[in-house]
Write a protein that holds these residues in place. Structure first.
Motif, PDB file in Angstrom:
ATOM      1  N   ASP A  62      38.050  68.358  31.836  1.00 51.32           N
ATOM      2  CA  ASP A  62      37.091  67.301  31.466  1.00 51.32           C
ATOM      3  C   ASP A  62      35.777  67.894  30.986  1.00 51.32           C
ATOM      4  O   ASP A  62      35.075  67.290  30.185  1.00 51.32           O
ATOM      5  CB  ASP A  62      36.812  66.412  32.693  1.00 51.32           C
ATOM      6  N   LEU A  63      35.424  69.080  31.522  1.00 53.11           N
ATOM      7  CA  LEU A  63      34.154  69.715  31.172  1.00 53.11           C
ATOM      8  C   LEU A  63      34.396  71.178  30.826  1.00 53.11           C
ATOM      9  O   LEU A  63      35.152  71.870  31.524  1.00 53.11           O
ATOM     10  CB  LEU A  63      33.192  69.621  32.372  1.00 53.11           C
ATOM     11  N   LEU A  80      37.121  77.916  20.011  1.00 50.67           N
ATOM     12  CA  LEU A  80      37.611  76.872  20.920  1.00 50.67           C
ATOM     13  C   LEU A  80      38.119  75.685  20.097  1.00 50.67           C
ATOM     14  O   LEU A  80      39.193  75.128  20.377  1.00 50.67           O
ATOM     15  CB  LEU A  80      36.446  76.453  21.833  1.00 50.67           C
ATOM     16  N   ALA A  81      37.371  75.320  19.071  1.00 58.86           N
ATOM     17  CA  ALA A  81      37.762  74.179  18.225  1.00 58.86           C
ATOM     18  C   ALA A  81      39.039  74.490  17.445  1.00 58.86           C
ATOM     19  O   ALA A  81      39.887  73.620  17.255  1.00 58.86           O
ATOM     20  CB  ALA A  81      36.625  73.839  17.260  1.00 58.86           C
ATOM     21  N   ARG A  87      40.446  67.353  24.181  1.00 62.13           N
ATOM     22  CA  ARG A  87      40.742  65.922  24.149  1.00 62.13           C
ATOM     23  C   ARG A  87      39.484  65.146  23.790  1.00 62.13           C
ATOM     24  O   ARG A  87      38.369  65.561  24.118  1.00 62.13           O
ATOM     25  CB  ARG A  87      41.252  65.454  25.524  1.00 62.13           C
ATOM     26  N   SER A  88      39.684  64.019  23.128  1.00 58.94           N
ATOM     27  CA  SER A  88      38.556  63.164  22.792  1.00 58.94           C
ATOM     28  C   SER A  88      37.844  62.763  24.093  1.00 58.94           C
ATOM     29  O   SER A  88      38.494  62.347  25.052  1.00 58.94           O
ATOM     30  CB  SER A  88      39.078  61.942  22.044  1.00 58.94           C
ATOM     31  N   GLY A 111      36.259  65.598  18.518  1.00 60.22           N
ATOM     32  CA  GLY A 111      36.178  64.463  19.443  1.00 60.22           C
ATOM     33  C   GLY A 111      35.473  64.776  20.750  1.00 60.22           C
ATOM     34  O   GLY A 111      35.331  63.898  21.611  1.00 60.22           O
ATOM     35  N   ALA A 112      35.037  66.033  20.935  1.00 63.32           N
ATOM     36  CA  ALA A 112      34.345  66.374  22.189  1.00 63.32           C
ATOM     37  C   ALA A 112      32.938  65.785  22.196  1.00 63.32           C
ATOM     38  O   ALA A 112      32.341  65.554  21.139  1.00 63.32           O
ATOM     39  CB  ALA A 112      34.265  67.888  22.343  1.00 63.32           C
TER      40      ALA A 112
END
Ligand SMILES: NC(=O)c1ccc[n+]([C@@H]2O[C@H](COP(=O)([O-])OP(=O)(O)OC[C@H]3O[C@@H](n4cnc5c(N)ncnc54)[C@H](OP(=O)(O)O)[C@@H]3O)[C@@H](O)[C@H]2O)c1
Length: 289
Positions: A62-63, A80-81, A87-88, A111-112
């Motif tokens: 999540d983080l 990373l991208a 996830r969005s 979407g981050a």
């Protein structure tokens, strides 16, 4: 429980990772360093997580805490991208004092939710830092939702939280540098000068310590203007001339720093309103190169 990946677990990453885990904010999922020994040591310190060394080993979280050195933030964000499944709605944050969340733009495109979080604290030893983190002021900027989530987490680990205009980050960090790093340098400059008169480091620290802590207490109690004493505040221009002359014999850098700080000190002394116009001119003259 929400999950966090730590990328670059050094002084800040270990400290924040430990605090987030031990305050039941997050479960630490992956801890990524280039060196396996550093990753394992960070996992042992935090007490949770899987030590990894490659981005493609990351599991979703999540983080994402990007606590790599400033120079690497942009390239790690790009990798990373490109190579990871973000996830969005996942939050990605870095801790640089000067870079804004804009550095994480490639992740926003995936979407981050992106943000920057700067703790105004000098992190040196995670073993100590986790115990005196309370009340550290953390400045946030970035996506509204990311800032909202991070503020909640930071309050939970007992930080103070404030928002910052991204355009102000560089100057804000410069103020932090004056207050923290340059204070360290000033003490080192004093020790350097004491060494020239054959005072050992411990003798010098014994003399300077009460002076330093007394001054700091006065600044915090009264503010810099009322806390200022010394030759410039008294208008003793002959003292300033003699001290500059003495410094020319030992170090050009220290002499320049003395003059530059003297000019700022004179501006502050003028605000106290006790110096006469003649004293101000004499002090200005003494401080000229
Ligand atoms: N220290 C402070 O007082 C302080 C205060 C406020 C904010 N900050 C900010 O916090 C961030 C981290 O600073 P820090 O002092 O914690 O740095 P640090 O102690 O040097 O830790 C950085 C960690 O990142 C790892 N690393 C370096 N390059 C990497 C890469 N390409 N991929 C993955 N991991 C990498 C390093 O381990 P490996 O060599 O094993 O990869 C190291 O453990 C910076 O943005 C800094 O501006 C620091």
């Amino acid at each position: 429980m929400r999950t966090v990946n730590i990328i670059g677990a050094g002084k800040v990453g270990k400290t924040l990772g430990y605090l987030l885990a031990h305050n039941q904010c997050y479960r630490v999922q992956c801890v990524l360093n280039r060196s396996v020994a550093n990753a394992v040591s960070a996992v042992n310190f935090i007490g949770q997580g899987q030590a990894i060394t490659r981005l493609d080993q990351l599991q979703p979280a999540d983080l994402y805490l990007l606590t790599v050195p400033d120079n690497y933030i942009q390239s790690v964000a790009l990798q990373l991208a490109q190579h990871c499944y973000i996830r969005s709605g996942d939050v990605v944050v870095h801790c640089s004092g000067i870079f804004t969340s804009e550095t994480l733009q490639p992740l926003s495109a995936k979407g981050a939710l992106i943000a920057s979080l700067h703790p105004a604290k000098s992190f040196s030893f995670p073993e100590d830092d986790v115990h005196d983190f309370e009340n550290t002021c953390c400045t946030l900027e970035g996506d509204e939702n990311a800032c909202h989530i991070l503020k909640h987490d930071l309050v939970h680990i007992k930080a103070q939280v404030t928002r910052i205009d991204p355009n102000h980050k560089i100057l804000y960090h410069t103020a932090n540098v004056f207050c923290s790093n340059y204070l360290v340098t000033l003490v080192e400059a004093a020790l350097f000068i004491c060494e020239k008169i054959n005072l050992s480091k411990s003798e010098a620290l014994g003399i300077l310590q009460p002076l330093l802590s007394g001054t700091l207490n006065r600044i915090l109690k009264l503010g810099p203007q009322d806390a200022l004493t010394g030759p410039i505040a008294r208008g003793d221009h002959e003292v300033i001339k003699k001290e500059i002359q003495a410094l020319t014999n030992i170090s050009n850098d220290h002499e320049c720093a003395y003059r530059a700080l003297g000019k700022l000190t004179l501006s502050l002394a003028q605000k106290q309103g006790f110096l006469t116009p003649q004293q101000i001119l004499q002090l200005q003259d003494a401080l000229q190169a």
